[in-house]
Motif scaffolding. Structure first.
Motif, mmCIF file in Angstrom:
data_model
loop_
_atom_site.group_PDB
_atom_site.id
_atom_site.type_symbol
_atom_site.label_atom_id
_atom_site.label_comp_id
_atom_site.label_asym_id
_atom_site.label_seq_id
_atom_site.Cartn_x
_atom_site.Cartn_y
_atom_site.Cartn_z
ATOM 1 N N HIS A 33 0.833 -1.201 0.000
ATOM 2 C CA HIS A 33 0.000 0.000 0.000
ATOM 3 C C HIS A 33 0.870 1.253 0.000
ATOM 4 C CE1 HIS A 33 -2.766 2.974 2.112
ATOM 5 N NE2 HIS A 33 -3.440 2.633 1.036
ATOM 6 N N GLY A 34 1.918 1.243 0.822
ATOM 7 C CA GLY A 34 2.824 2.387 0.873
ATOM 8 C C GLY A 34 3.547 2.606 -0.441
ATOM 9 N N ILE A 35 3.953 1.507 -1.084
ATOM 10 C CA ILE A 35 4.647 1.614 -2.379
ATOM 11 C C ILE A 35 3.727 2.227 -3.429
ATOM 12 C CG2 ILE A 35 5.557 0.242 -4.298
ATOM 13 C CD1 ILE A 35 6.741 -1.668 -2.193
ATOM 14 N N MET A 36 2.473 1.785 -3.464
ATOM 15 C CA MET A 36 1.519 2.309 -4.438
ATOM 16 C C MET A 36 1.266 3.792 -4.218
ATOM 17 S SD MET A 36 -1.250 -0.824 -4.585
ATOM 18 C CE MET A 36 -2.398 0.158 -5.542
ATOM 19 N N LEU A 37 1.107 4.191 -2.956
ATOM 20 C CA LEU A 37 0.870 5.603 -2.649
ATOM 21 C C LEU A 37 2.074 6.458 -3.043
ATOM 22 C CD1 LEU A 37 -0.834 5.394 0.873
ATOM 23 C CD2 LEU A 37 -1.914 5.923 -1.308
ATOM 24 N N THR A 38 3.285 5.975 -2.720
ATOM 25 C CA THR A 38 4.495 6.727 -3.025
ATOM 26 C C THR A 38 4.690 6.882 -4.525
ATOM 27 O OG1 THR A 38 5.484 5.798 -1.021
ATOM 28 C CG2 THR A 38 6.961 6.933 -2.532
ATOM 29 N N LEU A 39 4.484 5.809 -5.265
ATOM 30 C CA LEU A 39 4.620 5.863 -6.718
ATOM 31 C C LEU A 39 3.586 6.806 -7.335
ATOM 32 C CD1 LEU A 39 5.280 2.117 -7.622
ATOM 33 C CD2 LEU A 39 6.892 4.018 -7.829
ATOM 34 N N ALA A 40 2.358 6.745 -6.836
ATOM 35 C CA ALA A 40 1.303 7.620 -7.355
ATOM 36 C C ALA A 40 1.627 9.085 -7.079
ATOM 37 C CB ALA A 40 -0.044 7.242 -6.735
ATOM 38 N N GLY A 41 2.068 9.368 -5.849
ATOM 39 C CA GLY A 41 2.421 10.743 -5.502
ATOM 40 C C GLY A 41 3.592 11.249 -6.320
ATOM 41 N N GLY A 42 4.612 10.398 -6.483
ATOM 42 C CA GLY A 42 5.773 10.793 -7.272
ATOM 43 C C GLY A 42 5.424 11.032 -8.724
ATOM 44 N N SER A 43 4.553 10.210 -9.286
ATOM 45 C CA SER A 43 4.150 10.375 -10.684
ATOM 46 C C SER A 43 3.371 11.669 -10.878
ATOM 47 C CB SER A 43 3.297 9.183 -11.128
ATOM 48 O OG SER A 43 4.040 7.979 -11.067
#
Length: 318
Positions: A33-43
């Motif tokens: 979940h944290g990885i998905m949130l971080t990737l989405a925010g970074g994108s």
């Protein structure tokens, strides 16, 4: 061992196994979940870089004006969400003066520095270059971790530092030392942005754990935005925006600022500062793609090679 004792021991063993398995699964879900949130925010942040460049170039908007508007309106969105979800934590901040001071520090050393230096770097270069330079923040995070944990850098971390230096050289020169492609101002603001990104990945985490993402970001953005407003006085420099310009401005506030910071910091809280910085490679990839497709940016083979080295560095050091 009696049969009853054996059954009890076996039952306990199975219970411990189930508990251990449940904890492991819970940790894995939280990490994913944290990885998905971080990737989405970074994108979102990377794509927002291209959008910001278009806004500044098309409507002759200064980086400081855009940073001020983004911070103030993003602060309102954060605080509205905070009041709706955790009103008790909003009130709790005012009961602890030390927390208010800490949030003010986050406002200046993370939010304000990050927003201004990033937009200045984009203004002097382009969205992809600025975002790539920002990713050198992994080196700063690495140094911080080494100092705090009182350990020497690992081999791969030293290799990462070398890659960062060589990658920056290629971005600045295209591989030819006689051709300094990157303006000195762009390099300065890019490195400043990297420092701010490292602070952002470390400093607010304890506060977010205590008060929540929306509360900390809301007050931090409010402090940063009002401070910048006193200097910029945006009401005296209103740009002539058409309908498309207004849509762009709303998008850079709602998606590129509010959405990017909310998702990224919530993700970093789950995965940690170093891994969060690594996952920030989604930023330069999104910025490079959107800069080429939407913004029409053209990169030399040497610059692309430098981009690749920086991305390799991020994964290596994390």
């Amino acid at each position: 061992m009696h049969h009853t004792d054996y059954k009890r021991a076996r039952t306990q063993r199975f219970s411990f196994a189930r508990i251990s398995s449940a904890l492991k699964n819970s940790h894995n879900r939280r990490l994913a979940h944290g990885i998905m949130l971080t990737l989405a925010g970074g994108s979102l942040w990377g794509a927002n870089a291209t959008l910001s460049k278009i806004i500044m170039d098309t409507y002759a908007i200064s980086p400081l004006w855009l940073a001020c508007i983004r911070e103030i309106f993003a602060a309102l969105l954060f605080l509205l969400c905070a009041y709706k979800q955790t009103p008790d934590k909003v009130r709790a901040v005012f009961e602890h003066p030390s927390s208010l001071i800490s949030i003010a520090l986050v406002a200046y050393d993370a939010i304000l520095l990050s927003q201004v230096s990033y937009l200045q770097a984009i203004n002097w270069t382009n969205s992809a270059t600025a975002t790539i330079l920002q990713n050198i923040c992994v080196i700063f995070v690495m140094v911080y971790v080494c100092v705090v944990n009182r350990r020497a850098p690992k081999r791969r971390e030293i290799a990462g530092l070398i890659l960062a230096i060589v990658g920056t050289f290629f971005i600045c020169t295209g591989g030819d030392p006689s051709k300094f492609l990157l303006p000195p101002e762009g390099l300065m603001w890019g490195l400043s942005c990297a420092l701010a990104a490292a602070i952002l990945a470390i400093h607010p985490l304890a506060l977010i754990e205590a008060y929540g993402n929306f509360v900390v970001n809301g007050f931090a953005f409010l402090v940063a935005g009002t401070t910048l407003a006193c200097v910029v006085q945006p009401w005296n420099h209103l740009p002539a925006l058409d309908v498309q310009g207004v849509v762009y401005l709303i998008a850079t506030v709602v998606l590129g600022t509010f959405g990017a910071y909310a998702l990224f910091l919530e993700g970093v809280k789950e995965v940690g500062s170093v891994k969060g910085s690594m996952l920030g490679t989604s930023e330069p990839l999104a910025a490079t793609i959107t800069a080429a497709v939407v913004g029409g940016a053209v990169f030399s083979p040497g610059e692309l090679f430098g981009f690749a080295l920086i991305i390799i560095m991020v994964f290596l050091t994390a």
